[in-house]
Design a protein around this motif. Structure first.
Motif, PDB file in Angstrom:
ATOM      1  N   ALA A 222       0.848  -1.201   0.000  1.00  0.00           N
ATOM      2  CA  ALA A 222       0.000   0.000   0.000  1.00  0.00           C
ATOM      3  C   ALA A 222       0.878   1.243   0.000  1.00  0.00           C
ATOM      4  CB  ALA A 222      -0.908   0.008   1.217  1.00  0.00           C
ATOM      5  N   ILE A 223       0.461   2.228  -0.781  1.00  0.00           N
ATOM      6  CA  ILE A 223       1.146   3.519  -0.788  1.00  0.00           C
ATOM      7  C   ILE A 223       0.113   4.635  -0.792  1.00  0.00           C
ATOM      8  CG2 ILE A 223       3.300   2.805  -1.903  1.00  0.00           C
ATOM      9  CD1 ILE A 223       2.140   3.751  -4.547  1.00  0.00           C
ATOM     10  N   ASN A 224       0.578   5.808  -0.417  1.00  0.00           N
ATOM     11  CA  ASN A 224      -0.231   7.017  -0.483  1.00  0.00           C
ATOM     12  C   ASN A 224       0.478   8.031  -1.363  1.00  0.00           C
ATOM     13  OD1 ASN A 224      -0.831   6.671   3.034  1.00  0.00           O
ATOM     14  ND2 ASN A 224      -2.158   6.016   1.385  1.00  0.00           N
ATOM     15  N   ALA A 225      -0.299   8.715  -2.176  1.00  0.00           N
ATOM     16  CA  ALA A 225       0.236   9.840  -2.934  1.00  0.00           C
ATOM     17  C   ALA A 225      -0.562  11.077  -2.544  1.00  0.00           C
ATOM     18  CB  ALA A 225       0.129   9.586  -4.433  1.00  0.00           C
ATOM     19  N   ILE A 226       0.149  12.088  -2.089  1.00  0.00           N
ATOM     20  CA  ILE A 226      -0.504  13.362  -1.763  1.00  0.00           C
ATOM     21  C   ILE A 226      -0.187  14.313  -2.907  1.00  0.00           C
ATOM     22  CG2 ILE A 226      -0.668  15.258  -0.126  1.00  0.00           C
ATOM     23  CD1 ILE A 226       0.565  11.819   0.899  1.00  0.00           C
ATOM     24  N   ILE A 227      -1.233  14.731  -3.601  1.00  0.00           N
ATOM     25  CA  ILE A 227      -1.053  15.512  -4.823  1.00  0.00           C
ATOM     26  C   ILE A 227      -1.524  16.934  -4.578  1.00  0.00           C
ATOM     27  CG2 ILE A 227      -1.467  15.574  -7.301  1.00  0.00           C
ATOM     28  CD1 ILE A 227      -2.564  12.671  -7.016  1.00  0.00           C
ATOM     29  N   PRO A 228      -0.606  17.911  -4.597  1.00  0.00           N
ATOM     30  CA  PRO A 228      -1.017  19.317  -4.447  1.00  0.00           C
ATOM     31  C   PRO A 228      -1.489  19.903  -5.782  1.00  0.00           C
ATOM     32  CG  PRO A 228       1.350  18.995  -3.957  1.00  0.00           C
ATOM     33  CD  PRO A 228       0.849  17.772  -4.653  1.00  0.00           C
ATOM     34  N   PHE A 229      -2.426  20.822  -5.686  1.00  0.00           N
ATOM     35  CA  PHE A 229      -2.922  21.561  -6.852  1.00  0.00           C
ATOM     36  C   PHE A 229      -2.950  23.040  -6.492  1.00  0.00           C
ATOM     37  CE2 PHE A 229      -4.548  17.314  -7.286  1.00  0.00           C
ATOM     38  CZ  PHE A 229      -4.657  17.060  -8.648  1.00  0.00           C
ATOM     39  N   PRO A 230      -2.895  23.920  -7.484  1.00  0.00           N
ATOM     40  CA  PRO A 230      -2.963  25.357  -7.176  1.00  0.00           C
ATOM     41  C   PRO A 230      -4.244  25.737  -6.437  1.00  0.00           C
ATOM     42  CG  PRO A 230      -2.250  25.005  -9.442  1.00  0.00           C
ATOM     43  CD  PRO A 230      -2.659  23.670  -8.916  1.00  0.00           C
ATOM     44  N   THR A 231      -5.359  25.095  -6.813  1.00  0.00           N
ATOM     45  CA  THR A 231      -6.638  25.391  -6.156  1.00  0.00           C
ATOM     46  C   THR A 231      -7.356  24.079  -5.824  1.00  0.00           C
ATOM     47  OG1 THR A 231      -7.999  25.423  -8.155  1.00  0.00           O
ATOM     48  CG2 THR A 231      -6.852  27.481  -7.563  1.00  0.00           C
ATOM     49  N   LEU A 232      -8.289  24.164  -4.896  1.00  0.00           N
ATOM     50  CA  LEU A 232      -9.107  22.996  -4.564  1.00  0.00           C
ATOM     51  C   LEU A 232      -9.982  22.604  -5.756  1.00  0.00           C
ATOM     52  CD1 LEU A 232      -9.864  20.960  -2.403  1.00  0.00           C
ATOM     53  CD2 LEU A 232     -11.515  22.590  -1.486  1.00  0.00           C
TER      54      LEU A 232
END
Length: 467
Positions: A222-232
């Motif tokens: 199992a892995i997690n990826a936290i993906i940031p974006f400029p806006t929600l």
């Protein structure tokens, strides 16, 4: 509805059913007058803590025969007042019925009493090759309460909600009998599914005493990826593309920078990602590393057209991943710490319409000058929306809250959504139910209620008005 007020004769008879004085509480304290929200308080006249099915069936039958309201109660983690004794009467506190009755890995199931906590189930299974998949954020919730509300949680997108993981229930009904609904067999095409009527009924039809849960082979990787974006907005718009890519994530959660900052403030922590204002937490599990990496690559590629920034990929057991999940799971409590009073809506809409709800929330924040933080399950369209009182008077907060709640329900209904995705209707939202779903639909539910509970004593005044 007029109910009988418990008198000394009732106490004398009910006491004969309970062998231990410590489990027969005639002077309840404030521990029993609220749920997690503490918005509405209602003190029971009597608290009974059963430990056997026989005790439960006797108390339930007595309550029905003598017109005494009876409300089943778990670990009180609910948010809609479903376990409050709003008409007085008996609080049937199930928390001492907390044993594991049977572990059957060869049949892929396990039977537990209704008062056992999710946390205890998780600890029992920690060193075993099987697990219980539903993952509501409140690990101290009792399994009976999860059944009563059909609790969802973080893994619903891949593994489904509580309903998909319940094989069999033992339920005490008002006739004083203990019924078995469902079976330990995997499939059934054998008549009406009464098990599924009980699941999600918020304790209004009977008292669940035993639960047979489905066991699932524990994923190897199992892995997690936290993906940031400029806006929600960018983050949310990427979700249909992720799912259309062929990847079936374990988890797809969304949260914005504003709500993360509340967690940082009230938990004295620092979120490990400094860029971006909108975030998707993507969880993926698989049997091999090769499968895991292939799914991750496909999912991340699907987010690129939506201005995704560099993803932070973590092993699910890493300390950084644990911190990010600790943030997600504590968001409710962080918001609660930030304001004197709070109310909540957990509407569920088709996932492509999440942005429509978020835009309406932005409009209502400005229009009503009210802080409305939110986060939720992006993969299944379930939003957790919180109304904060801040410096408003109680009267002003009540007036504005009623308006905002009504508007959010209008939005959800227009998008073919539901009033609640996992927290239920309870007492707090029952007066909106009929206007949302219509009188004909609600009248069918009233007829079902009367079949199970002809005297209307089992958790009355919940989900919808009696008449």
């Amino acid at each position: 509805m007029q109910y009988h007020k418990i008198d000394q004769n009732d106490l004398d008879i009910l006491k004969t059913y309970i062998s231990d004085d410590e489990r027969f509480i005639t002077k309840p304290t404030e521990h029993w007058d609220h749920d997690q929200f503490k918005t509405v308080r209602a003190m029971p006249d009597l608290v009974i803590q059963p430990v056997t099915n026989e005790e439960v069936t006797k108390v339930v039958k007595y309550a029905s025969d003598h017109n005494i309201p009876l409300v089943p109660r778990g670990n009180s983690t609910g948010l809609m007042g479903a376990n409050l004794t709003v008409d007085g009467g008996i609080s049937l506190d199930m928390i001492k019925m907390n044993k594991i009755l049977e572990y059957s890995p060869e049949s892929l199931n396990m039977t537990v009493q209704a008062g056992i906590r999710l946390k205890d189930i998780e600890e029992f299974l920690a060193d075993k090759p099987f697990t219980y998949m539903p993952a509501p954020a409140m690990h101290w919730a009792a399994i009976g309460g999860n059944v009563d509300t059909n609790a969802g949680g973080l893994k619903a997108i891949k593994y489904g909600v509580t309903r998909e993981h319940i094989r069999e229930l033992k339920v005490a009904l008002t006739d004083g009998k203990l019924y078995k609904f469902g079976s330990k067999a995997v499939k059934s095409a054998s008549g009406y599914s009464l098990k599924d009527i009980i699941i999600g009924s918020e304790g209004t039809l009977g008292v669940v005493t035993e639960v047979t849960i489905r066991l699932y082979p524990r994923p190897r990787k199992a892995i997690n990826a936290i993906i940031p974006f400029p806006t929600l907005d960018d983050a949310i718009k990427s979700i249909p593309a992720i799912l259309a890519s062929g990847v079936v994530p374990t988890t797809v959660e969304f949260m914005g920078r504003k709500v993360i900052q509340l967690w940082e403030k009230y938990y004295n922590e620092t979120f490990p990602i400094s860029e971006g204002d909108g975030f998707i937490i993507l969880g993926i599990d698989a049997f091999t590393d090769e499968e895991l990496q292939a799914e991750l690559k496909q999912a991340l590629a699907a987010t690129k057209p939506f201005n995704a920034m560099k993803a932070v990929v973590l092993d699910a057991d890493s300390e950084e991943a644990k911190k990010i999940w600790a943030c997600r799971e504590a968001l409710l409590l962080a918001i609660q710490k930030s304001t004197p009073k709070m109310d909540e809506v957990d509407i569920c809409v088709p996932i492509n319409h999440i942005p429509d709800v978020l835009h309406r929330i932005d409009e209502l924040e400005k229009e009503q000058n009210m802080r409305i933080p939110n986060f939720g399950h992006a993969g299944d369209g379930n939003l957790h929306i919180y109304l904060c009182s801040d410096d408003m008077s109680d009267e002003e907060f009540k007036k504005k809250s009623d308006y905002v709640i009504t508007e959010l329900y209008k939005t959800a209904k227009s998008l073919d959504g539901n009033m609640s995705g996992e927290h239920g209707i309870g007492y707090a939202r029952k007066d909106w139910f009929e206007s949302y779903y219509g009188k004909d639909y609600t009248d069918i539910l009233r007829k079902i209620k009367r079949v199970f509970d002809p005297n209307y004593v089992i958790n009355p005044d919940k989900i919808f008005p009696a008449e």
